[in-house]
Structures are given as C-alpha cells and as structure tokens.
Scaffold this active site. Structure first.
Site, PDB file in Angstrom:
ATOM      1  CG  HIS A   1      22.069   7.493  -1.118  1.00 55.57           C
ATOM      2  ND1 HIS A   1      21.524   7.833  -1.372  1.00 55.57           N
ATOM      3  CD2 HIS A   1      23.086   5.965  -2.015  1.00 55.57           C
ATOM      4  CE1 HIS A   1      21.112   6.471  -3.082  1.00 55.57           C
ATOM      5  NE2 HIS A   1      22.333   6.391  -2.727  1.00 55.57           N
TER       6      HIS A   1
ATOM      7  CG  HIS B   1      20.964   0.906  -2.882  1.00 55.12           C
ATOM      8  ND1 HIS B   1      21.048   1.867  -1.442  1.00 55.12           N
ATOM      9  CD2 HIS B   1      21.832   1.385  -3.663  1.00 55.12           C
ATOM     10  CE1 HIS B   1      20.962   2.637  -2.092  1.00 55.12           C
ATOM     11  NE2 HIS B   1      21.645   3.198  -3.723  1.00 55.12           N
TER      12      HIS B   1
ATOM     13  CG  HIS C   1      26.600   6.635  -9.773  1.00 57.37           C
ATOM     14  ND1 HIS C   1      25.765   7.674  -9.218  1.00 57.37           N
ATOM     15  CD2 HIS C   1      26.404   5.646  -8.575  1.00 57.37           C
ATOM     16  CE1 HIS C   1      24.680   7.515  -8.343  1.00 57.37           C
ATOM     17  NE2 HIS C   1      24.532   5.915  -8.186  1.00 57.37           N
TER      18      HIS C   1
ATOM     19  CD  GLU D   1      21.233   5.877  -6.530  1.00 54.50           C
ATOM     20  OE1 GLU D   1      21.511   5.051  -5.958  1.00 54.50           O
ATOM     21  OE2 GLU D   1      22.038   6.822  -6.559  1.00 54.50           O
TER      22      GLU D   1
END
Lengths: 281, 114
Positions: A12, A59, A193, A240
């Site tokens: 995303h 977030h 990441h 995530e």
C-alpha cells in the site's frame, strides 16, 4: 449464509497514490507493478464480492499515540480519507456495512479478541490505495467495507500468530453471517521495507519470495516467528506482513494461489500482490 | 525480562521511545492539517514551543536530521509528515540516514531486486 470468495494481499505504498493521480500506470517505473492488477480485476469480475473486509494498519491519520488500539474494527456507515500531511489525493468516501461490522465485533469479542470499536474512523492510504488499485476509476465503489486496523506503529505489536488467529476468527465470523453475502478479505502492507534508521532501504527478496510461496500452504512458517525476528528479516515496516497472515487466516484450511506479482522497488518497498482461494475440497 | 539482541541500524519504536518522543510526535501528528503546516512554516520556534519540545527535539527539528529526530523519540510515520513540509519524501529520508545521495539510495533499492 455469507461466503468468503477469496483473499487479496497487496502493498500500500503512498507513492502509488501519486502515480495513480498522475496516470503513470504505463510509465516504465510503474508498469511492472500496475500490470500485476489486471488479472486481479478479472478475478474480481468473476467472484463479484459484495463486501470487502480490509485488514490494514493506520500510519497516524485516525490513531495517535494518545490512544493506540492493538486491534480496532470499524462500525461506521462510511469511511472517509483525509490529508495525511504529504500530499496524496484523497479518495471518495467508502461505504461501510454496519450490520456486518457489529456481527464481526460480537463474534470477535466472543472469541476473546478484546477489540476497539470505531463508529467514526478516518482511513488512510493503507486502505484507500488498495481500494483504488482493485477498483480503479470512478470512485463509485462496488463493495461495502469493514476495516480492521492492526497496530504496527508502537511496540509491543501483536504477534504474527495472534494476527493470524484474528484472521481465522474473522473468517469464522463471516461464515456464520446469515445474509447471502460474497465477501473478499484483503490484507494490505509490506512486503520487506525499512524507512527508518541506518538500515533504511533494507529489502529481503529471498525472504519475501519464500513467504509468498509458503503463505497459502504453510502460513505458520512465518506466523510462528517473533516480531523481533520478522523485523530483522523484513525491516521495521516489513512487519506489515502480519496483515497478509491475517487475511490468509480468514481463508482457513488449505489455500491456493490464483495470482501473484512481486516487484522491487516501489519507492523504498518490495511490492507484493497475491490472490488466494480456498483449495477445493 | 531478557530482550533480544538489537538489530543493527534499526530502532524499534517501543514504550520508552513513545514516552520520550510524545511531544515531538504530537506536533508532527498535527501536520495532518494544512493550516498547522502553514503555522509551523510561519513561526517554527513558536510552533515547537507550543508543543513543548525539549531541547534535543528542537535541535533535531532545526537540523532536519532524521537520525537525530529518531534519537529524540520520533516515530517515522509522524516524522514523514514533518518531512513533507520540507518537500522531502521517504527516499530523501532514506538517503539522508544512510549517507547516500538520493540517486545512490534509489540505485541501492533497484539492486535489491536483482
């Protein structure tokens, strides 16, 4: 009774929102990523979901550190996106399904998941970008949604196994719903990441590819690992992938991969995409 | 309780960081609003003072230095909103933290895909 038509898991990355706004789908940097979705569009046309249950992480749009729920379930009539501070275009409000929301809430609490309930809930790029990728174009959404938010901002995070079990409970709750609904379960985030620290830019292609291979057939391969180990293997934000495990959990039993794509890099991220279905009995 | 060994170059945002960085992160969270971003630009000192940043946090903001901001308790998701005010994206942040130029940082990401 409601039926789960399958699960979709996707990255995303916010930059995707900018690329969509600028129509960069055929740009050489973006094409290998966006091309992965055409098969998913065809799959969605075939399975025609009425509702999407979306497992994602906020977030810092709806939740701040003053109150940080580990698991939060939306129970709103609609979900709005808003300014996140760095300029991706907002998307039109996404319709909710309050009746299904409260059914999930009842069932989850009944199974000892002590969730937070939200009758007002802003949803950030982790929900809106997958929506825009899966149903591109008009913003006249063909599905209603129930967002389920999992904390990946502030440690301690729920364990991968706990997230997987939450997904299993979501799956059982959907299957116990009396209406004849077709439901797709979506998990958003990852894959490897890391945005922060001297190790920023860390990507682990070997792990990601093995994770995608194991997810349908052996989700515990990843789910039994500690969060510390997962951060070490996938980066601080790669964790995530617990959303993928939760979405996989909702399918229960054995699953098969219908479609997958993997591309490095999108911004700082290894971008992954999978569609899974239950293995036919 | 024994803690696992730390991961090199990685700062987990835990309870200690969340307490330490609360004022800084709260200020950054306020930058979800365009009016607040503008107010910060007009009067950076006054804005930081209003949120009660400590000296370490104030210096880190002044230096626009991500590793210093993290050391002061900043969480990258909130810091990204501060960085947005300066027109910096996550690849700028990555380059700065790793001591690379942005092009070098991007090349490193591409290389990770091979």
């Amino acid at each position: 009774m409601a039926k789960i038509v399958g699960a979709i898991t996707t990255s995303h990355v916010p930059a995707i929102g900018k690329a969509i706004a600028r129509n960069l789908q055929d740009d050489p940097y973006w094409k290998p990523f966006f091309d992965g979705f055409s098969q998913v569009h065809r799959w969605l046309e075939r399975v025609r979901p009425d509702v999407a249950v979306i497992l994602y992480n906020d977030h810092g749009l709806n939740f701040f550190l003053d109150k940080m729920p580990t698991f939060a379930v939306g129970a709103a009539p609609e979900y709005r996106n808003a300014d996140e501070g760095w300029g991706i275009p907002t998307i039109p409000p996404v319709p909710g399904d309050q009746k299904l929301s409260w059914h999930l809430i009842e069932r989850l609490v009944g199974e000892e998941f002590d969730i937070t309930t939200c009758q007002e809930m802003l949803v950030d790029h982790a929900m809106t970008i997958p929506m825009a990728l899966l149903w591109p174009g008009t913003g006249a959404w063909p599905v209603r949604t129930v967002p389920v938010c999992i904390n990946t901002v502030q440690h301690p995070l729920p364990s991968a196994l706990r997230c997987y079990k939450l997904g299993q409970a979501v799956g059982r709750a959907i299957e116990a719903y009396e209406e004849d609904l077709r439901v797709v379960v979506i998990g958003t985030g990852g894959l490897s990441h890391q945005l922060d620290g001297e190790r920023a830019g860390f990507i682990n292609k070997t792990f990601d590819l093995e994770f995608m291979e194991k997810l349908p057939v052996d989700p515990l391969w990843a789910a039994r690992r500690s969060n510390h180990e997962l951060v070490e293997l996938t980066g601080t934000q790669g964790i995530e992938l617990v959303m993928w495990l939760a979405a996989r959990g909702a399918l229960g039993g054995e699953a098969v991969t219908v479609h997958s794509n993997y591309h490095i890099p999108i911004s700082n991220t290894a971008a992954g995409l999978m569609v899974m279905e239950r293995r036919a009995a | 309780m024994s803690r696992p060994q730390s991961i090199p170059g990685t700062h987990l945002f835990d309870g200690a960081a969340a307490m330490k960085g609360y004022a800084l992160n709260k200020m950054c969270y306020s930058f979800n609003s365009a009016a607040n971003r503008e107010a910060f630009k007009q009067d950076e000192d006054g804005y930081c003072e209003r949120y009660g940043l400590n000296a370490q946090q104030r210096e880190a903001v002044r230096h626009r230095n991500v590793l210093e901001l993290i050391a002061a308790g900043g969480n990258v998701y909130y810091l990204a909103k501060l960085a947005g005010i300066f027109g910096l994206d996550v690849q700028d942040l990555g380059a700065q933290q790793t001591g690379l130029s942005k092009d070098e940082f991007k090349a490193k990401l591409v290389a990770a895909g091979r």
